[in-house]
Write a protein that holds these residues in place. Structure first.
Motif, PDB file in Angstrom:
ATOM      1  N   ARG A  58       0.712  -1.179   0.064  1.00  0.00           N
ATOM      2  CA  ARG A  58      -0.143  -0.035  -0.026  1.00  0.00           C
ATOM      3  C   ARG A  58       0.777   1.251   0.047  1.00  0.00           C
ATOM      4  NH1 ARG A  58      -2.858   0.130   6.221  1.00  0.00           N
ATOM      5  NH2 ARG A  58      -0.752  -0.095   7.176  1.00  0.00           N
ATOM      6  N   VAL A  59       0.445   2.298  -0.615  1.00  0.00           N
ATOM      7  CA  VAL A  59       1.186   3.363  -0.818  1.00  0.00           C
ATOM      8  C   VAL A  59       0.459   4.670  -0.306  1.00  0.00           C
ATOM      9  CG1 VAL A  59       2.376   4.920  -2.727  1.00  0.00           C
ATOM     10  CG2 VAL A  59       1.892   2.486  -3.155  1.00  0.00           C
ATOM     11  N   GLY A  60       1.083   5.711   0.136  1.00  0.00           N
ATOM     12  CA  GLY A  60       0.191   6.953   0.498  1.00  0.00           C
ATOM     13  C   GLY A  60       1.192   8.118   0.454  1.00  0.00           C
ATOM     14  N   ALA A  61       0.857   9.361   0.645  1.00  0.00           N
ATOM     15  CA  ALA A  61       1.552  10.502   0.691  1.00  0.00           C
ATOM     16  C   ALA A  61       2.145  10.552   2.024  1.00  0.00           C
ATOM     17  CB  ALA A  61       0.781  11.844   0.283  1.00  0.00           C
ATOM     18  N   ARG A  62       1.575  10.442   2.831  1.00  0.00           N
ATOM     19  CA  ARG A  62       1.977  10.539   4.378  1.00  0.00           C
ATOM     20  C   ARG A  62       2.166   8.841   5.053  1.00  0.00           C
ATOM     21  NH1 ARG A  62      -2.242  13.483   5.136  1.00  0.00           N
ATOM     22  NH2 ARG A  62      -2.667  12.239   7.202  1.00  0.00           N
ATOM     23  N   ALA A  63       3.024   8.816   5.941  1.00  0.00           N
ATOM     24  CA  ALA A  63       3.208   7.366   6.642  1.00  0.00           C
ATOM     25  C   ALA A  63       1.689   7.054   7.316  1.00  0.00           C
ATOM     26  CB  ALA A  63       4.122   7.489   7.725  1.00  0.00           C
ATOM     27  N   ASP A  64       0.779   7.911   7.956  1.00  0.00           N
ATOM     28  CA  ASP A  64      -0.245   7.764   8.647  1.00  0.00           C
ATOM     29  C   ASP A  64      -1.494   8.100   7.567  1.00  0.00           C
ATOM     30  OD1 ASP A  64      -0.290  10.298   7.988  1.00  0.00           O
ATOM     31  OD2 ASP A  64      -0.726  10.960  10.112  1.00  0.00           O
ATOM     32  N   ALA A  65      -1.345   7.855   6.368  1.00  0.00           N
ATOM     33  CA  ALA A  65      -2.408   8.048   5.390  1.00  0.00           C
ATOM     34  C   ALA A  65      -2.082   6.984   4.105  1.00  0.00           C
ATOM     35  CB  ALA A  65      -2.684   9.372   5.086  1.00  0.00           C
ATOM     36  N   LEU A  66      -1.931   5.787   4.520  1.00  0.00           N
ATOM     37  CA  LEU A  66      -1.516   4.874   3.493  1.00  0.00           C
ATOM     38  C   LEU A  66      -2.956   4.505   2.885  1.00  0.00           C
ATOM     39  CD1 LEU A  66       1.182   2.724   4.946  1.00  0.00           C
ATOM     40  CD2 LEU A  66       1.580   4.392   3.151  1.00  0.00           C
ATOM     41  N   GLY A  67      -2.746   4.148   1.644  1.00  0.00           N
ATOM     42  CA  GLY A  67      -4.093   3.601   0.895  1.00  0.00           C
ATOM     43  C   GLY A  67      -4.315   1.934   1.129  1.00  0.00           C
ATOM     44  N   PRO A  68      -5.408   1.399   0.396  1.00  0.00           N
ATOM     45  CA  PRO A  68      -5.462   0.121   0.588  1.00  0.00           C
ATOM     46  C   PRO A  68      -4.507  -0.728   0.015  1.00  0.00           C
ATOM     47  CG  PRO A  68      -6.860   0.744  -1.270  1.00  0.00           C
ATOM     48  CD  PRO A  68      -6.041   2.498  -0.619  1.00  0.00           C
ATOM     49  N   TRP A  69      -4.598  -2.073   0.704  1.00  0.00           N
ATOM     50  CA  TRP A  69      -3.741  -3.013   0.310  1.00  0.00           C
ATOM     51  C   TRP A  69      -4.034  -3.620  -1.029  1.00  0.00           C
ATOM     52  CZ3 TRP A  69       0.719  -3.743   2.976  1.00  0.00           C
ATOM     53  CH2 TRP A  69       0.653  -3.364   4.236  1.00  0.00           C
ATOM     54  N   GLN A  70      -2.927  -3.764  -2.000  1.00  0.00           N
ATOM     55  CA  GLN A  70      -3.262  -4.066  -3.358  1.00  0.00           C
ATOM     56  C   GLN A  70      -2.233  -5.295  -3.581  1.00  0.00           C
ATOM     57  OE1 GLN A  70      -5.365  -2.895  -5.381  1.00  0.00           O
ATOM     58  NE2 GLN A  70      -5.839  -0.806  -4.419  1.00  0.00           N
ATOM     59  N   PRO A  71      -2.509  -6.253  -4.533  1.00  0.00           N
ATOM     60  CA  PRO A  71      -1.665  -7.321  -4.628  1.00  0.00           C
ATOM     61  C   PRO A  71      -0.310  -6.739  -5.500  1.00  0.00           C
ATOM     62  CG  PRO A  71      -3.810  -7.805  -5.384  1.00  0.00           C
ATOM     63  CD  PRO A  71      -3.877  -6.579  -5.052  1.00  0.00           C
ATOM     64  N   CYS A  72       0.681  -7.129  -5.281  1.00  0.00           N
ATOM     65  CA  CYS A  72       1.898  -6.671  -6.144  1.00  0.00           C
ATOM     66  C   CYS A  72       1.903  -7.385  -7.324  1.00  0.00           C
ATOM     67  CB  CYS A  72       3.137  -6.884  -5.233  1.00  0.00           C
ATOM     68  SG  CYS A  72       3.657  -5.410  -4.381  1.00  0.00           S
ATOM     69  N   LEU A  73       1.334  -8.521  -7.325  1.00  0.00           N
ATOM     70  CA  LEU A  73       1.710  -9.342  -8.644  1.00  0.00           C
ATOM     71  C   LEU A  73       0.390  -9.693  -9.218  1.00  0.00           C
ATOM     72  CD1 LEU A  73       4.487 -11.528  -7.289  1.00  0.00           C
ATOM     73  CD2 LEU A  73       4.851  -9.642  -8.586  1.00  0.00           C
ATOM     74  N   ALA A  74       0.005  -9.475 -10.655  1.00  0.00           N
ATOM     75  CA  ALA A  74      -1.017  -9.916 -11.171  1.00  0.00           C
ATOM     76  C   ALA A  74      -0.645 -10.722 -12.204  1.00  0.00           C
ATOM     77  CB  ALA A  74      -1.747  -8.497 -11.806  1.00  0.00           C
ATOM     78  N   PRO A  75      -1.774 -11.396 -12.770  1.00  0.00           N
ATOM     79  CA  PRO A  75      -1.522 -12.420 -13.859  1.00  0.00           C
ATOM     80  C   PRO A  75      -1.285 -11.639 -15.081  1.00  0.00           C
ATOM     81  CG  PRO A  75      -3.474 -12.964 -12.593  1.00  0.00           C
ATOM     82  CD  PRO A  75      -3.098 -11.762 -12.056  1.00  0.00           C
ATOM     83  N   ALA A  76      -0.362 -12.108 -16.095  1.00  0.00           N
ATOM     84  CA  ALA A  76       0.229 -11.643 -17.220  1.00  0.00           C
ATOM     85  C   ALA A  76      -0.709 -11.949 -18.248  1.00  0.00           C
ATOM     86  CB  ALA A  76       1.541 -11.801 -17.457  1.00  0.00           C
ATOM     87  N   PRO A  77      -0.887 -11.052 -19.432  1.00  0.00           N
ATOM     88  CA  PRO A  77      -1.455 -11.458 -20.427  1.00  0.00           C
ATOM     89  C   PRO A  77      -0.705 -12.659 -21.210  1.00  0.00           C
ATOM     90  CG  PRO A  77      -0.582  -9.152 -20.835  1.00  0.00           C
ATOM     91  CD  PRO A  77      -0.277  -9.655 -19.352  1.00  0.00           C
ATOM     92  N   ARG A  78      -1.541 -13.341 -21.928  1.00  0.00           N
ATOM     93  CA  ARG A  78      -1.044 -14.477 -22.463  1.00  0.00           C
ATOM     94  C   ARG A  78      -0.640 -14.197 -24.068  1.00  0.00           C
ATOM     95  NH1 ARG A  78      -4.922 -17.690 -21.118  1.00  0.00           N
ATOM     96  NH2 ARG A  78      -4.260 -18.991 -19.614  1.00  0.00           N
ATOM     97  N   PRO A  79       0.636 -14.072 -24.368  1.00  0.00           N
ATOM     98  CA  PRO A  79       0.928 -13.519 -25.851  1.00  0.00           C
ATOM     99  C   PRO A  79       0.841 -14.700 -26.700  1.00  0.00           C
ATOM    100  CG  PRO A  79       2.969 -13.948 -24.594  1.00  0.00           C
ATOM    101  CD  PRO A  79       1.964 -14.183 -23.479  1.00  0.00           C
TER     102      PRO A  79
END
Lengths: 169, 269
Positions: A58-79
């Motif tokens: 999760r990311v935020g502008a301030r340490a006490d205002a972080l956004g929601p947890w998001q998965p770091c790794l998502a499935p890749a498209p199948r070329p």
């Protein structure tokens, strides 16, 4: 077909191989052996369904205002050229191996050791930084969860929760 | 097809060409994603090399030279060139270079870049290095080919046996579970298995049956052709479902040796 000594030996060999594979093996957890594991091929692919590591950040502008947890790794498209070259898939598999190494390393750590000092943790930290593409000064935090395959991680699944870091310029 | 690799010369040439293609494709991929090993990348050398503190200092200097980012790119280009050259010229120096660079890349990625496909590439290159080092020794060539064939059978049998031990594989829940964590979107396959769980069970047992029956390929060239054909379909499925394209090429490189073994072993029985 006549079944001579060579045939018996071949059948016995594969029979023994099956028996040995059926015996629950004790994994060798030495880091040195792990780094040299290409010399000790294990053919136990997809052997059992267990908990899988999931990396969230999760990311935020301030340490006490972080956004929601998001998965770091998502499935890749199948070329279309996936049977020949699929670099993104290979990379995702390598990231998955890194997370499994981190789990193994943390489980093997002595009680007084700090998991943040392990190479696996630091590489995972680099992975988070690379996937988040952070603006300088942004704050971020990541966590590693162990979940059933496909399950949504909850707070109970946390294995590692990092401190809040600030991205460097 | 069954007679295509009946002689050791033809089988060795087949293994050599296919492993050269496998290594070339692996190397192109690593060159495409080389930035992950850059000095600001995920696998930056400054971090990875900490684990090599135990090796003697001269070895560490050597590893610093070839595995830090710039050296790594040179190594990958040399590896790709050697793999392409091996398609035209079979020489122990080329095979040896592929073997050494495969080991170095495994070290660079802390054990292996891509697990099983690296293991099998290493098995094939090790045997091929022995065979090409003494090209006028038919016994060494035959031994190298039989070693590759046996390792291919080992890989399938062990993979099949451990699946047989697993309740999830036996009751059909393993395949959807593994698919849920696949690197490509598994949505359509998962939906299919959710609609018809019996399909997942049948597919699971089919995989176990294929893997455990693979040593039969050693007993007859026609059985070998049939099992290799089914195995290719199996690997193609793994490419689609799990992104395991590197496995397809690494295992394909063993098939000429399997065909050779299917001619030689029945005569010894």
């Amino acid at each position: 077909m006549p079944w001579g000594l060579a045939g018996t030996a071949l059948a016995a060999y594969f029979g023994l191989l099956v028996v040995l594979a059926l015996v629950k093996a004790v994994p060798v957890k030495s880091p040195a052996i792990q780094r040299l594991r290409a010399f000790f091929p294990s053919w136990k692919f997809f052997d059992d369904v267990g908990h899988v590591p999931v990396l969230l950040a999760r990311v935020g502008a301030r340490a006490d205002a972080l956004g929601p947890w998001q998965p770091c790794l998502a499935p890749a498209p199948r070329p279309w050229h996936a049977p020949l070259i699929d670099a993104e898939a290979t990379l995702l598999l390598a990231y998955g191996s890194l997370l499994q190494q981190l789990v193994a390393d943390v489980e093997e750590l002595p009680d007084d050791a700090d998991h943040e000092d392990t190479v696996s943790y630091q590489l995972t930290h680099h992975l988070v930084q690379a996937r988040l593409a952070l603006a300088p000064g942004a704050h971020y935090q990541f966590r590693l969860c162990l979940v059933e395959p496909g399950a949504t991680p909850t707070d109970d699944d946390d294995m590692i929760v990092s401190p809040v870091y600030q991205a460097q310029a | 097809v069954t007679d295509l690799f009946a002689t050791p010369e033809a089988a060795l040439a087949g293994v050599t060409r296919l492993v050269a293609i496998a290594v070339a494709l692996q190397t192109v991929e690593l060159l495409l994603v080389r930035r992950v090993a850059a000095d600001d990348g995920v696998w930056r050398w400054a971090t990875v090399r900490r684990e090599l503190a135990v090796v003697p200092r001269p070895v560490r200097w050597l590893l610093d030279a070839v595995l830090a980012y710039r050296g790594l790119v040179v190594l990958l280009v040399a590896r790709l060139a050697a793999a392409i050259a091996l398609l035209a010229v079979v020489h122990v120096a080329l095979v040896g270079l592929l073997l050494v660079t495969t080991i170095l890349l495994a070290l660079r990625w802390r054990g292996s870049v891509n697990g099983g496909s690296d293991f099998m590439t290493l098995v094939v290159l090790t045997a091929l290095t022995a065979a090409t080092a003494v090209p006028d020794q038919p016994l060494v060539t035959a031994g190298a080919l039989l070693y590759i064939a046996l390792q291919a059978c080992n890989s399938y049998v062990v993979a099949g046996a451990v699946k047989l031990r697993s309740r999830a594989w036996r009751d059909g829940t393993a395949l959807p579970a593994f698919l849920a964590g696949a690197v490509h979107d598994p949505g359509r396959l998962l939906a299919l298995f959710a609609r018809a769980p019996v399909l997942a069970r049948i597919a699971g047992w089919a995989v176990i049956a294929l893997e455990l029956s693979f040593p039969l390929a050693l007993l007859d060239p026609r059985a070998c052709a049939a099992l290799v054909a089914v195995a290719l379909v199996f690997h193609a499925g793994n490419v689609y479902a799990f992104g395991l394209h590197r496995f397809l090429w690494a295992w394909a490189a063993t098939y000429p040796a399997l065909f050779y073994a299917s001619h030689v072993i029945p005569r010894a029985l």
